[in-house]
Design a protein around this motif. Structure first.
Motif, PDB file in Angstrom:
ATOM      1  N   THR A  72       0.880  -1.173   0.000  1.00  0.00           N
ATOM      2  CA  THR A  72       0.000   0.000   0.000  1.00  0.00           C
ATOM      3  C   THR A  72       0.918   1.225   0.000  1.00  0.00           C
ATOM      4  OG1 THR A  72      -1.516  -1.234   1.447  1.00  0.00           O
ATOM      5  CG2 THR A  72      -1.875   1.160   1.248  1.00  0.00           C
ATOM      6  N   HIS A  96       0.709   7.443   1.830  1.00  0.00           N
ATOM      7  CA  HIS A  96      -0.364   8.426   1.589  1.00  0.00           C
ATOM      8  C   HIS A  96      -0.848   8.979   2.910  1.00  0.00           C
ATOM      9  CE1 HIS A  96      -2.553   4.714   2.540  1.00  0.00           C
ATOM     10  NE2 HIS A  96      -3.566   5.490   2.919  1.00  0.00           N
ATOM     11  N   TRP A 145      -7.673   0.888  12.800  1.00  0.00           N
ATOM     12  CA  TRP A 145      -7.200  -0.215  11.938  1.00  0.00           C
ATOM     13  C   TRP A 145      -7.075  -1.419  12.850  1.00  0.00           C
ATOM     14  CZ3 TRP A 145      -2.682  -3.149  10.521  1.00  0.00           C
ATOM     15  CH2 TRP A 145      -2.587  -3.498   9.154  1.00  0.00           C
ATOM     16  N   HIS A 182      -5.095   6.213  13.282  1.00  0.00           N
ATOM     17  CA  HIS A 182      -4.262   7.216  12.615  1.00  0.00           C
ATOM     18  C   HIS A 182      -5.097   8.404  12.189  1.00  0.00           C
ATOM     19  CE1 HIS A 182      -5.242   4.363   9.253  1.00  0.00           C
ATOM     20  NE2 HIS A 182      -5.353   5.466   8.525  1.00  0.00           N
ATOM     21  N   HIS A 234       1.048   7.138   6.086  1.00  0.00           N
ATOM     22  CA  HIS A 234       1.223   5.725   6.425  1.00  0.00           C
ATOM     23  C   HIS A 234       1.332   4.897   5.145  1.00  0.00           C
ATOM     24  CE1 HIS A 234      -3.078   6.752   6.315  1.00  0.00           C
ATOM     25  NE2 HIS A 234      -3.312   5.536   5.873  1.00  0.00           N
ATOM     26  N   ARG A 288      -4.002 -11.354   5.164  1.00  0.00           N
ATOM     27  CA  ARG A 288      -3.925 -10.288   6.180  1.00  0.00           C
ATOM     28  C   ARG A 288      -5.311  -9.667   6.272  1.00  0.00           C
ATOM     29  NH1 ARG A 288      -2.388  -4.257   5.154  1.00  0.00           N
ATOM     30  NH2 ARG A 288      -4.607  -4.457   4.740  1.00  0.00           N
TER      31      ARG A 288
END
Ligand code: AKG
Length: 321
Positions: free
Chosen positions: A171, A174, A191, A256, A262, A273
């Motif tokens: 990922t 951003h 998260w 966050h 991140h 995952r």
């Protein structure tokens, strides 16, 4: 104190000024295509699936998700200073196992992950799963979001399963304010890993410092290649920004802030995952005047919200009490 990247001029220059026309799934496929390559693993690391645990009843789950989780003043200060916080023991192994089995049931019903190996399911609280509805509307999690932001109440923007199949890639770097069409600084995402996330599975990683976004300000966003991901990584290295990419224990949850940069490495393990993420915003926040392509399928999450008006749709209830 607004970011240049969020300006209408930069959106036009980087080719994202128009609203997104496709699905949320297609949006994630596009977004992951902007990631630079991680060093490719030669072989997936063998990881055992989560150990079986006793599952709570629905009423035990409801009680757990409604019971406040006490944050210390140190937690709140850390979140406000660093822009993110990882907190252990927020959810029990049984609650997480229930959510994981529901996520796997729903994932098996759909079309499966997109090209990137990334499966995103959203608005699950609107579906047939009482378990996922309790998670999305959980006063425990909603209150944590409001307290970390330091606001009276928080509304849900949307829930999201973020599943990376074995071998799914990275990922890109951003910050979420770039995506969220909400005209407020008070936005935070929880998260929630549904199993432990060891290093090779690609834990969410955070650039420490609430003002660290300024370090990446000079990097132009690109909607067509990985130059933004690479440029942000380089800017952080040059400035000596500290990056927290530590593993997640079972029950640990991160929060966050929408201005916290991140990323996550790919999933180089043999297990999926599985993560559930929920985004919250301060009660009273407004829709931006000009949503862009980077905002994705936002009308699905804020149906009927009007540009510039306070957001108060049936899909965005207050969840902090
Ligand atoms: O799960 C991921 O890999 C990305 C999640 C993310 O960027 C987010 O929740 O804001």
């Amino acid at each position: 104190m607004d970011s240049r990247i969020l300006s209408t001029e930069h959106a036009a220059a980087s080719g994202v000024a128009e609203p997104w026309e496709g699905s949320n799934e297609a949006w994630w496929d596009w977004y992951l295509s902007l990631a630079a390559e991680d060093a490719a693993p030669t072989e997936l690391v063998d990881v055992a699936p989560p150990s079986p645990v006793d599952l709570p009843s629905i009423s035990e789950l409801r009680d757990e998700l409604a019971t406040p989780f006490e944050l210390s003043s140190d937690h709140v200060e850390r979140f406000q200073r660093e822009g993110y916080l990882k907190v252990g023991g927020v959810l029990s192994p049984g609650a997480l196992a229930l959510a994981r089995s529901e996520v796997e049931r729903l994932a098996a019903q759909g079309d499966g992950p997109g090209r990137s190996g990334f499966l995103s399911l959203d608005l699950m609280w609107q579906g047939d799963s009482e378990v996922l509805r309790l998670f999305a509307l959980s006063p425990r999690l909603g209150r944590l979001a409001a307290d970390l932001l330091g606001v009276a109440d928080a509304r849900i923007y949307h829930d999201n399963v973020l599943s990376k199949t074995p071998g799914c890639g990275r990922t890109p770097w951003h910050f979420d304010a770039h995506h969220f069409p909400i005209a407020s600084r008070d936005i935070v995402t929880s998260w929630i890993p549904l199993q432990a996330i060891p290093e090779p599975m690609g834990p969410l990683a955070f650039a420490a410092g609430i003002d660290t976004w300024k370090v990446a300000e000079a990097v132009d966003f690109s909607s067509t290649d990985s130059s933004y991901d690479r440029g942000v990584a380089q800017a952080f290295r040059d400035a000596g920004v500290q990056v927290d990419d530590t593993p997640f224990a079972l029950g640990e949850v991160s929060f966050h802030h929408a201005w916290c940069f991140h990323f996550a490495r790919g999933n180089a393990t043999t297990q999926p995952r599985q993560v559930m993420a929920t985004t919250y915003f301060a009660d009273g926040a407004r829709l931006v005047e000009h949503p862009t392509m980077v905002s994705g399928d936002y009308e699905k999450f804020l149906p009927g919200a009007q540009p510039g008006a306070v957001i108060d749709t049936p899909l965005n209830p207050v969840v902090s009490r």
